[in-house]
Design an enzyme around this catalytic site. Structure first.
Site, PDB file in Angstrom:
ATOM      1  N   ARG A  75       0.851  -1.202   0.000  1.00 35.63           N
ATOM      2  CA  ARG A  75       0.000   0.000   0.000  1.00 35.63           C
ATOM      3  C   ARG A  75       0.883   1.247   0.000  1.00 35.63           C
ATOM      4  O   ARG A  75       1.854   1.345   0.757  1.00 35.63           O
ATOM      5  CB  ARG A  75      -0.902  -0.014   1.225  1.00 35.63           C
ATOM      6  CG  ARG A  75      -1.912   1.121   1.281  1.00 35.63           C
ATOM      7  CD  ARG A  75      -2.761   1.017   2.554  1.00 35.63           C
ATOM      8  NE  ARG A  75      -3.585  -0.178   2.526  1.00 35.63           N
ATOM      9  CZ  ARG A  75      -4.037  -0.794   3.633  1.00 35.63           C
ATOM     10  NH1 ARG A  75      -3.697  -0.348   4.830  1.00 35.63           N
ATOM     11  NH2 ARG A  75      -4.809  -1.848   3.524  1.00 35.63           N
ATOM     12  N   ARG A 144      -2.292   6.396   9.720  1.00 33.83           N
ATOM     13  CA  ARG A 144      -2.329   5.911   8.338  1.00 33.83           C
ATOM     14  C   ARG A 144      -2.373   7.080   7.347  1.00 33.83           C
ATOM     15  O   ARG A 144      -2.210   8.237   7.722  1.00 33.83           O
ATOM     16  CB  ARG A 144      -3.552   5.008   8.151  1.00 33.83           C
ATOM     17  CG  ARG A 144      -3.626   3.803   9.111  1.00 33.83           C
ATOM     18  CD  ARG A 144      -2.671   2.698   8.716  1.00 33.83           C
ATOM     19  NE  ARG A 144      -2.815   1.491   9.533  1.00 33.83           N
ATOM     20  CZ  ARG A 144      -3.626   0.467   9.256  1.00 33.83           C
ATOM     21  NH1 ARG A 144      -4.420   0.525   8.207  1.00 33.83           N
ATOM     22  NH2 ARG A 144      -3.659  -0.605  10.037  1.00 33.83           N
ATOM     23  N   LYS A 208      -4.329   0.980  14.866  1.00 35.96           N
ATOM     24  CA  LYS A 208      -4.243   1.960  13.783  1.00 35.96           C
ATOM     25  C   LYS A 208      -4.979   3.248  14.142  1.00 35.96           C
ATOM     26  O   LYS A 208      -5.867   3.260  14.999  1.00 35.96           O
ATOM     27  CB  LYS A 208      -4.819   1.374  12.501  1.00 35.96           C
ATOM     28  CG  LYS A 208      -6.288   0.977  12.594  1.00 35.96           C
ATOM     29  CD  LYS A 208      -6.706   0.256  11.330  1.00 35.96           C
ATOM     30  CE  LYS A 208      -8.130  -0.274  11.460  1.00 35.96           C
ATOM     31  NZ  LYS A 208      -8.538  -1.064  10.284  1.00 35.96           N
ATOM     32  N   LYS A 210      -6.557   6.936  12.174  1.00 32.38           N
ATOM     33  CA  LYS A 210      -6.894   7.514  10.875  1.00 32.38           C
ATOM     34  C   LYS A 210      -7.297   8.974  11.030  1.00 32.38           C
ATOM     35  O   LYS A 210      -8.079   9.311  11.920  1.00 32.38           O
ATOM     36  CB  LYS A 210      -8.025   6.714  10.218  1.00 32.38           C
ATOM     37  CG  LYS A 210      -7.633   5.272   9.919  1.00 32.38           C
ATOM     38  CD  LYS A 210      -8.759   4.484   9.285  1.00 32.38           C
ATOM     39  CE  LYS A 210      -8.307   3.065   8.938  1.00 32.38           C
ATOM     40  NZ  LYS A 210      -9.387   2.280   8.288  1.00 32.38           N
ATOM     41  N   CYS A 429     -14.899  -3.573  -0.229  1.00 36.27           N
ATOM     42  CA  CYS A 429     -13.525  -3.922   0.133  1.00 36.27           C
ATOM     43  C   CYS A 429     -13.018  -4.979  -0.841  1.00 36.27           C
ATOM     44  O   CYS A 429     -13.754  -5.454  -1.707  1.00 36.27           O
ATOM     45  CB  CYS A 429     -13.473  -4.435   1.569  1.00 36.27           C
ATOM     46  SG  CYS A 429     -14.283  -6.025   1.793  1.00 36.27           S
ATOM     47  N   CYS A 435      -7.730 -11.304   0.930  1.00 37.06           N
ATOM     48  CA  CYS A 435      -7.785 -10.882   2.329  1.00 37.06           C
ATOM     49  C   CYS A 435      -8.011 -12.075   3.245  1.00 37.06           C
ATOM     50  O   CYS A 435      -8.993 -12.815   3.097  1.00 37.06           O
ATOM     51  CB  CYS A 435      -8.894  -9.846   2.528  1.00 37.06           C
ATOM     52  SG  CYS A 435      -9.053  -9.305   4.245  1.00 37.06           S
ATOM     53  N   CYS A 474     -16.206  -8.822   5.601  1.00 33.12           N
ATOM     54  CA  CYS A 474     -16.124  -9.113   7.027  1.00 33.12           C
ATOM     55  C   CYS A 474     -16.538  -7.865   7.783  1.00 33.12           C
ATOM     56  O   CYS A 474     -16.736  -6.807   7.190  1.00 33.12           O
ATOM     57  CB  CYS A 474     -14.716  -9.575   7.415  1.00 33.12           C
ATOM     58  SG  CYS A 474     -13.534  -8.222   7.656  1.00 33.12           S
ATOM     59  N   CYS A 478     -13.727  -1.946   6.179  1.00 31.20           N
ATOM     60  CA  CYS A 478     -12.810  -1.172   5.343  1.00 31.20           C
ATOM     61  C   CYS A 478     -13.534  -0.280   4.338  1.00 31.20           C
ATOM     62  O   CYS A 478     -13.024   0.772   3.969  1.00 31.20           O
ATOM     63  CB  CYS A 478     -11.840  -2.101   4.625  1.00 31.20           C
ATOM     64  SG  CYS A 478     -10.675  -2.923   5.734  1.00 31.20           S
TER      65      CYS A 478
END
Length: 567
Positions: A75, A144, A208, A210, A429, A435, A474, A478
């Site tokens: 990424r 991120r 994480k 954001k 996603c 994934c 899931c 995302c």
């Protein structure tokens, strides 16, 4: 500090990693496997890459007694989604040589490569750096990619906010030299323990983090889904400050009511010159007080709910040395992108292309990579990625517009003008096959689902009605499914939970409606709702608002209520 409980394994790993070095170099050099060690796989996330394997091939490879078909997702860190034509061409080359002929635009305004072999991982990351981009902090327990409104050239104000996104990104970067040592052949420290992280420390963040900047009336980054959001406040065309939003987040665990998506809270106003200090201080509070014993409970949203907003605002003011001003009024009208051609005040053109799921590859129907490569070779502006997985060819001169239009037609790149309102606002996603967390299809299913729903909307006279649809494989969220008027979250192969009733502008959560639905059951559940909406909606009433008003689902603002009584 806040938490005296036993730290989880990931916390121990980070502390002992010698500032993210681990044994990554040794793992990369091991020719006996396409994988890295389990610990190094966790540390690699901080460097911008995830180890994955092709789940379509798992069973057959197990039958042949072969290890999984390992590959790496890489990424890019790209604040605000900006990419020059030269950078585009370099990323395109890397994708064709090492990424299976595919680039993917993410919901955080950046690119992902998929299926990169371990032996090519260093070449790809070094190549991204040679394009004057990088991958550091694109994943991992750090801040991120900073997202921002999607076109800084529409006005001077747009450009000013984009510059703030770049400054935020740089200010919150990890400082470890491990990245340059491993990927760019930088000088290696004789004693890595002498490295330092003045902001993050040896253990980095608990999870994480954001950050995003929004410019009303467009909430095109879903600012209430960010751990830390800044809403630009404008008076007479001038930026006067930022409303500060804290505690947004999408992920949860199905069946665990202690986890939930959460909308961020607006807590006050800061001056433009205070934005870096505010961001650093908010991040530091989460560093010091976030849960390091349970990763499912480690996001900033849980820190806020456990301790309360009053505690947080007092802690923030104490560390800043001043209190935020009262927030200023603002209004969001949409969370989507304006597809098609736009012209700015200087006579330059900007074309926003709709890209379902953000996937760029050549197919018999559309030569995405080839067409955009040809455009990049003649384009004298740049490219902008959006948080809705779309692409802007920005700053097209009047003289260059016909040539770009001809290339779009030659390579069958679709004009989004005839698209339905649902297709224009659909996200997904990646999910299967790459994934490891996916429970069901998402990207590969979205075109089929949209194609089945569009005739229902057409029959109801709603073909052009803008309705947000988001699908994930899931519950980690995302594609921000819990902020969609129609949200579908994978629960098992071919089975989805259906959530309804979010605000079209991204300011209200949706609510659980039905569980464990097949594709046919999803379509059957939505058909009568579309018909009822067409027949009984109020003037200018959005689909999500209608569902709430008619009592199909409750209006949900508090994340703690999200899973109560469901699953």
């Amino acid at each position: 500090m806040a938490d005296s409980r036993t730290p989880c394994a990931e916390e121990v790993l980070k502390e002992r990693s010698r500032y993210l070095r681990g044994t990554i170099l040794e793992s990369l050099a091991d020719p006996a496997t396409g994988a890295v060690s389990p610990d190094d796989a966790k540390l690699l996330k901080f460097h911008g890459t995830y180890q994955q394997d092709d789940r379509d091939l798992r069973t057959e490879r197990q039958r042949q007694k072969l290890e999984p078909a390992y590959g790496f997702m890489v990424r890019v860190r790209m604040p605000g989604g900006v990419c020059t034509p030269e950078q585009w061409l370099r990323l395109d080359e890397l994708a064709r040589r090492y990424g299976g002929g595919s680039l993917r635009i993410t919901t955080r305004q950046t690119f992902q490569f998929h299926g990169v072999a371990k032996r090519h991982l260093k070449t790809v990351i070094a190549g991204i750096n040679q394009a004057l981009l990088n991958t550091i902090a694109a994943c991992g327990d750090v801040n991120r990619n900073v997202v921002c409104h999607n076109n800084p050239y529409l006005s001077p104000l747009h450009g000013e906010l984009y510059e703030w996104s770049k400054r935020l990104s740089e200010h919150l970067l990890p400082r470890t030299r491990a990245y340059h040592e491993i990927w760019l052949d930088g000088e290696r420290l004789t004693d890595p323990s002498a490295d330092e992280e003045p902001l993050y420390g040896r253990r980095y963040l608990p999870r994480k983090f954001k950050v995003g900047i929004a410019l009303p009336p467009d909430n095109d980054i879903d600012v209430f889904a960010q751990d830390l959001g800044f809403i630009a406040i404008v008076a007479r065309g001038q930026l006067t400050g930022f409303n500060v939003v804290v505690g947004g987040g999408m992920g949860m665990t199905l069946g665990d009511p202690a986890t939930y998506p959460r909308l961020g809270d607006v807590i006050g106003l800061c001056a433009p010159g205070q934005i870096l200090q505010v961001a650093e201080t908010v991040l530091a509070i989460q560093r010091d007080y976030g849960d390091r014993s349970n990763r499912k409970h480690a996001r900033f949203k849980y820190t806020l709910d456990d301790r309360g907003l009053a505690w947080f605002k007092a802690e923030l003011a104490s560390r800043l040395g001043f209190e935020l001003e009262p927030p200023q009024p603002f209004r969001f009208e949409t969370s989507g992108d304006r597809l098609g051609w736009q012209r700015d005040g200087r006579g330059l053109w900007h074309l926003t292309l709709g890209i379902l799921s953000g996937r760029l590859r050549d197919t018999p129907e559309t030569e995405w990579l080839t067409g955009l490569r040809e455009i990049a070779r003649i384009h004298d502006g740049d490219f902008r990625l959006t948080a809705n997985q779309n692409l802007i060819i920005a700053r097209i001169s009047e003289a260059n517009k016909p040539a770009i239009a001809e290339l779009l037609a030659r390579h069958r790149i679709p004009d989004p003008e005839p698209w339905s309102g649902l297709r224009r606002h659909a996200l997904s996603c990646v999910a299967l096959p790459t994934c490891g967390l996916a429970m069901a299809e998402s990207e590969r299913w979205l075109p089929t689902l949209v194609a089945r729903l569009e005739p229902l909307l057409e029959a109801a006279g709603l073909a052009r009605e803008a309705i947000t649809l988001r699908v994930t494989g899931c519950p980690n969220g995302c594609a921000r499914p819990y902020l969609a008027e129609i949200g579908l979250v994978g629960k098992a192969p071919g089975k989805y939970n259906l959530y309804l009733g979010a605000g079209f502008a991204g300011d209200r959560l949706n609510a659980p409606y039905r569980e464990n639905l097949t594709e046919d059951e999803v379509v059957a559940a939505l058909a009568p709702l579309f018909e009822h909406y067409a027949r009984a909606r109020a003037d200018n009433e959005r689909f999500g608002d209608f569902l709430v008003r008619l009592g199909y689902v409750p209006a949900l603002l508090a994340g703690r209520e999200f899973q109560r009584g469901s699953q």
